[in-house]
Write a protein that holds these residues in place. Sequence first.
Motif, PDB file in Angstrom:
ATOM      1  N   PHE A 170       6.927 -12.583   0.890  1.00 56.40           N
ATOM      2  CA  PHE A 170       6.737 -13.324  -0.351  1.00 56.40           C
ATOM      3  C   PHE A 170       5.309 -13.830  -0.547  1.00 56.40           C
ATOM      4  CE2 PHE A 170      11.365 -13.554  -0.405  1.00 56.40           C
ATOM      5  CZ  PHE A 170      11.642 -13.468  -1.758  1.00 56.40           C
ATOM      6  N   PHE A 171       4.572 -14.050   0.534  1.00 57.50           N
ATOM      7  CA  PHE A 171       3.285 -14.730   0.433  1.00 57.50           C
ATOM      8  C   PHE A 171       2.112 -13.785   0.705  1.00 57.50           C
ATOM      9  CE2 PHE A 171       6.228 -18.151   0.863  1.00 57.50           C
ATOM     10  CZ  PHE A 171       5.658 -19.215   0.172  1.00 57.50           C
ATOM     11  N   PRO A 172       0.951 -14.034   0.047  1.00 58.11           N
ATOM     12  CA  PRO A 172      -0.250 -13.236   0.330  1.00 58.11           C
ATOM     13  C   PRO A 172      -0.784 -13.546   1.722  1.00 58.11           C
ATOM     14  CG  PRO A 172      -0.797 -15.074  -1.107  1.00 58.11           C
ATOM     15  CD  PRO A 172       0.701 -15.072  -0.967  1.00 58.11           C
ATOM     16  N   THR A 173      -1.609 -12.658   2.233  1.00 55.56           N
ATOM     17  CA  THR A 173      -2.130 -12.795   3.604  1.00 55.56           C
ATOM     18  C   THR A 173      -2.801 -14.140   3.825  1.00 55.56           C
ATOM     19  OG1 THR A 173      -2.431 -10.403   3.760  1.00 55.56           O
ATOM     20  CG2 THR A 173      -3.642 -11.764   5.326  1.00 55.56           C
ATOM     21  N   ARG A 174      -3.575 -14.594   2.835  1.00 51.89           N
ATOM     22  CA  ARG A 174      -4.341 -15.825   2.997  1.00 51.89           C
ATOM     23  C   ARG A 174      -3.455 -17.060   3.125  1.00 51.89           C
ATOM     24  NH1 ARG A 174      -4.481 -14.150  -2.211  1.00 51.89           N
ATOM     25  NH2 ARG A 174      -3.842 -15.599  -3.852  1.00 51.89           N
ATOM     26  N   ALA A 175      -2.192 -16.944   2.719  1.00 52.53           N
ATOM     27  CA  ALA A 175      -1.278 -18.100   2.764  1.00 52.53           C
ATOM     28  C   ALA A 175      -0.153 -17.924   3.775  1.00 52.53           C
ATOM     29  CB  ALA A 175      -0.676 -18.335   1.373  1.00 52.53           C
ATOM     30  N   GLY A 415       0.928 -23.786  19.359  1.00 51.81           N
ATOM     31  CA  GLY A 415       0.885 -22.396  19.818  1.00 51.81           C
ATOM     32  C   GLY A 415       1.849 -21.501  19.076  1.00 51.81           C
ATOM     33  N   ASN A 416       3.024 -22.025  18.722  1.00 54.43           N
ATOM     34  CA  ASN A 416       3.976 -21.236  17.930  1.00 54.43           C
ATOM     35  C   ASN A 416       3.365 -20.830  16.596  1.00 54.43           C
ATOM     36  OD1 ASN A 416       6.007 -21.431  19.827  1.00 54.43           O
ATOM     37  ND2 ASN A 416       6.953 -23.216  18.897  1.00 54.43           N
ATOM     38  N   GLY A 417       2.763 -21.799  15.913  1.00 51.59           N
ATOM     39  CA  GLY A 417       2.172 -21.520  14.609  1.00 51.59           C
ATOM     40  C   GLY A 417       1.001 -20.561  14.691  1.00 51.59           C
ATOM     41  N   SER A 418       0.131 -20.746  15.675  1.00 53.55           N
ATOM     42  CA  SER A 418      -1.053 -19.892  15.793  1.00 53.55           C
ATOM     43  C   SER A 418      -0.696 -18.487  16.255  1.00 53.55           C
ATOM     44  CB  SER A 418      -2.063 -20.520  16.758  1.00 53.55           C
ATOM     45  OG  SER A 418      -1.521 -20.668  18.049  1.00 53.55           O
ATOM     46  N   ALA A 419       0.270 -18.363  17.164  1.00 52.74           N
ATOM     47  CA  ALA A 419       0.667 -17.046  17.657  1.00 52.74           C
ATOM     48  C   ALA A 419       1.292 -16.214  16.535  1.00 52.74           C
ATOM     49  CB  ALA A 419       1.642 -17.186  18.821  1.00 52.74           C
ATOM     50  N   TYR A 420       2.151 -16.852  15.725  1.00 56.71           N
ATOM     51  CA  TYR A 420       2.768 -16.106  14.628  1.00 56.71           C
ATOM     52  C   TYR A 420       1.734 -15.721  13.568  1.00 56.71           C
ATOM     53  CZ  TYR A 420       7.744 -15.172  14.741  1.00 56.71           C
ATOM     54  OH  TYR A 420       8.964 -14.597  14.969  1.00 56.71           O
ATOM     55  N   ARG A 421       0.725 -16.546  13.396  1.00 56.31           N
ATOM     56  CA  ARG A 421      -0.327 -16.207  12.432  1.00 56.31           C
ATOM     57  C   ARG A 421      -1.163 -15.039  12.934  1.00 56.31           C
ATOM     58  NH1 ARG A 421      -3.130 -14.239   9.615  1.00 56.31           N
ATOM     59  NH2 ARG A 421      -4.522 -15.027   7.983  1.00 56.31           N
ATOM     60  N   MET A 422      -1.267 -14.866  14.238  1.00 55.89           N
ATOM     61  CA  MET A 422      -2.046 -13.761  14.793  1.00 55.89           C
ATOM     62  C   MET A 422      -1.465 -12.399  14.419  1.00 55.89           C
ATOM     63  SD  MET A 422      -2.818 -15.211  18.633  1.00 55.89           S
ATOM     64  CE  MET A 422      -3.527 -13.657  19.221  1.00 55.89           C
ATOM     65  N   ILE A 423      -0.150 -12.317  14.277  1.00 53.81           N
ATOM     66  CA  ILE A 423       0.493 -11.011  14.089  1.00 53.81           C
ATOM     67  C   ILE A 423       0.082 -10.341  12.777  1.00 53.81           C
ATOM     68  CG2 ILE A 423       2.744  -9.878  13.811  1.00 53.81           C
ATOM     69  CD1 ILE A 423       3.808 -11.963  15.856  1.00 53.81           C
ATOM     70  N   PRO A 424       0.214 -11.000  11.594  1.00 48.13           N
ATOM     71  CA  PRO A 424      -0.275 -10.350  10.376  1.00 48.13           C
ATOM     72  C   PRO A 424      -1.773 -10.040  10.450  1.00 48.13           C
ATOM     73  CG  PRO A 424       1.096 -12.246   9.834  1.00 48.13           C
ATOM     74  CD  PRO A 424       0.829 -12.312  11.300  1.00 48.13           C
ATOM     75  N   ALA A 425      -2.552 -10.908  11.122  1.00 46.33           N
ATOM     76  CA  ALA A 425      -3.996 -10.681  11.237  1.00 46.33           C
ATOM     77  C   ALA A 425      -4.296  -9.444  12.067  1.00 46.33           C
ATOM     78  CB  ALA A 425      -4.670 -11.910  11.849  1.00 46.33           C
ATOM     79  N   ILE A 426      -3.569  -9.254  13.150  1.00 49.32           N
ATOM     80  CA  ILE A 426      -3.775  -8.071  14.002  1.00 49.32           C
ATOM     81  C   ILE A 426      -3.473  -6.802  13.223  1.00 49.32           C
ATOM     82  CG2 ILE A 426      -2.879  -6.840  16.016  1.00 49.32           C
ATOM     83  CD1 ILE A 426      -2.393  -9.638  17.275  1.00 49.32           C
ATOM     84  N   ALA A 445      -2.036   1.650   3.643  1.00 45.68           N
ATOM     85  CA  ALA A 445      -2.044   1.136   5.011  1.00 45.68           C
ATOM     86  C   ALA A 445      -1.726  -0.359   5.044  1.00 45.68           C
ATOM     87  CB  ALA A 445      -3.400   1.401   5.663  1.00 45.68           C
ATOM     88  N   GLU A 446      -2.221  -1.110   4.056  1.00 44.50           N
ATOM     89  CA  GLU A 446      -1.950  -2.551   4.011  1.00 44.50           C
ATOM     90  C   GLU A 446      -0.483  -2.823   3.706  1.00 44.50           C
ATOM     91  OE1 GLU A 446      -4.791  -3.873   1.155  1.00 44.50           O
ATOM     92  OE2 GLU A 446      -6.368  -4.204   2.658  1.00 44.50           O
ATOM     93  N   GLY A 447       0.117  -1.990   2.824  1.00 42.87           N
ATOM     94  CA  GLY A 447       1.538  -2.138   2.549  1.00 42.87           C
ATOM     95  C   GLY A 447       2.384  -1.851   3.784  1.00 42.87           C
ATOM     96  N   LYS A 448       1.992  -0.800   4.503  1.00 48.00           N
ATOM     97  CA  LYS A 448       2.694  -0.460   5.741  1.00 48.00           C
ATOM     98  C   LYS A 448       2.507  -1.557   6.787  1.00 48.00           C
ATOM     99  CE  LYS A 448       2.827   3.027   9.408  1.00 48.00           C
ATOM    100  NZ  LYS A 448       2.183   4.258   9.952  1.00 48.00           N
ATOM    101  N   ALA A 449       1.296  -2.125   6.829  1.00 43.69           N
ATOM    102  CA  ALA A 449       1.002  -3.174   7.808  1.00 43.69           C
ATOM    103  C   ALA A 449       1.877  -4.407   7.582  1.00 43.69           C
ATOM    104  CB  ALA A 449      -0.471  -3.564   7.742  1.00 43.69           C
ATOM    105  N   THR A 450       2.130  -4.753   6.312  1.00 47.16           N
ATOM    106  CA  THR A 450       2.976  -5.913   6.018  1.00 47.16           C
ATOM    107  C   THR A 450       4.399  -5.689   6.509  1.00 47.16           C
ATOM    108  OG1 THR A 450       1.644  -6.477   4.063  1.00 47.16           O
ATOM    109  CG2 THR A 450       3.870  -7.383   4.177  1.00 47.16           C
ATOM    110  N   LYS A 451       4.925  -4.462   6.260  1.00 45.46           N
ATOM    111  CA  LYS A 451       6.271  -4.153   6.726  1.00 45.46           C
ATOM    112  C   LYS A 451       6.338  -4.147   8.252  1.00 45.46           C
ATOM    113  CE  LYS A 451       7.762  -1.499   2.680  1.00 45.46           C
ATOM    114  NZ  LYS A 451       8.305  -0.209   2.194  1.00 45.46           N
ATOM    115  N   GLU A 452       5.329  -3.557   8.883  1.00 46.46           N
ATOM    116  CA  GLU A 452       5.329  -3.504  10.343  1.00 46.46           C
ATOM    117  C   GLU A 452       5.168  -4.892  10.947  1.00 46.46           C
ATOM    118  OE1 GLU A 452       3.847   0.977  11.481  1.00 46.46           O
ATOM    119  OE2 GLU A 452       2.384  -0.663  11.577  1.00 46.46           O
ATOM    120  N   ALA A 453       4.328  -5.717  10.321  1.00 48.58           N
ATOM    121  CA  ALA A 453       4.133  -7.074  10.835  1.00 48.58           C
ATOM    122  C   ALA A 453       5.436  -7.863  10.788  1.00 48.58           C
ATOM    123  CB  ALA A 453       3.050  -7.796  10.035  1.00 48.58           C
TER     124      ALA A 453
END
Length: 521
Positions: A170-175, A415-426, A445-453
Amino acid sequence: MSATETETAASSATVESAPPHLPRSGWIEHWTPENPDFWESYGKPVARRNLIFSILAEHLGFSVWLLWSVSAALLAKVGFNFTPQQLFWLVAVPNLVGSLLRLPYTFAVPKFGGRNWTVVSALLLVIPTMLFAFFVQRPDTPFWVFIAIAATAGFGGGNFASSMASINFFFPTRAKGTALGLNAAGGNAGVAVIQFFLPIIVGGAGAFGLVKASQSGIVLQRAGYLYAALAVLAAVCAYLFMNNLHAAYSKPREQMAVVKYKHTWVMAFLYIGTFGSFIGYSAAMPLLIKINFFRSPIPTASIGINFAYYAFLGALVGSIARPFGGWLADKYGGAKVTLGSFAAMIVGTLGVLLTLSKLDTVPAPDPAKIAAWTKDPSSFPGFPPAVVTAVNHNSDLFPWFLVCFLFVFAATGIGNGSAYRMIPAIWKVNAKKAGAAGSPARIAAEGKATKEASAVLGIVGAVGALGGFLIPITFSSPWIADPVAAVRSAFVIFTVFYVICLSVTWFVYLRPKSEMAAEHV
């Protein structure tokens, strides 16, 4: 650019940002949150509405998941005679089942829709709550039956994975960091709520002693009936106010492709250290306080620290800290914040271990005497001076134990919040390799990345939740006869594990010249 090209581009932009059909509930066909015009005009209110009701359902899921964490410590007051090892198993088994269910719950969202699966997952919570309400009234029930009943509470643990997978779309990467942090924090808070209110609801003492125990005794089944009703309410709200996204649809085979990626398993390992610690410590904290700082040979006589006054604080602190961890990760990078969290967890566990090492051994009465006192409470002669002295000394150390343990909880939440934020960034870093920004290959690729994340979020959450099973089992340590000694040895093991997690975080994501360090993941 020709006039025709200009008109075509304008037309395309108009279509992209034009008001799509955004129903109050049901399926949404058009969803492009990365488009600023669409997001600000139409996407944000819909995303927020789905976030609110996702949090409600997930919150109740966590409460049901940890229902046994506090009720296990009250079973003796309603006639059950389980050993400390058996009680730790009761609080551990729901975490094991919940961790295993997180994989199918994650894959259910792209298959059935986030709103549809929220309805189903909320209704499934009626099973563990009603079983709980029925069997806690029957002290002659065998222990294995209670293990089976506790296992059904794992339905609540699966809710987290499906909720996070849904909200991620539902949310953009920045949020995403803030949104996922709020969603997870609202769910995690369910642990604190059940641990704070259950003793009060069932007629026990609570609220730091402001609420006194009922004279009519403990009525555990009340909690089961209440949460069964709340689960039905959450299902109705999800049906009326949430949405499914066609953009989130994918086949399970496509999602399972993420198991071949190295970062899927590295993040899963790190999440054992963050979320596994949060949920494991939350489940075990009532029993930890009871074993180390409390004595009650019969239900009508007790001395020391009442776990019901303080057990909820750990989960509360960890839940509040979680969105802060997501916000810090958005600002400074998830890997740096995660590294700092593990460093803080090492310091905190060493503080807990130091406090526990200073506790006095409390003399234990003969089991035969306890049985006689339980049968005839009037025969209890009172606590001998040696017991009173030891318990009072240990109670004086409790504030240090609590402060150090809450420091650990805060670190796990961040750590929970930061670790989960790392996944979409990776996965966004990986998508950049597909081509230039705005190119068809890059967009795909970005659409696929969102689904994979989203799939990775589920797998990481499932593996990480195993910590919620391993921690209580380590505390029970059947190879160590003394429960207090078992707790101390467990904290030594956890400290070593956090050192390993810290090292892995630095080596994979912060080591100079590494790909992820260059992208400030």
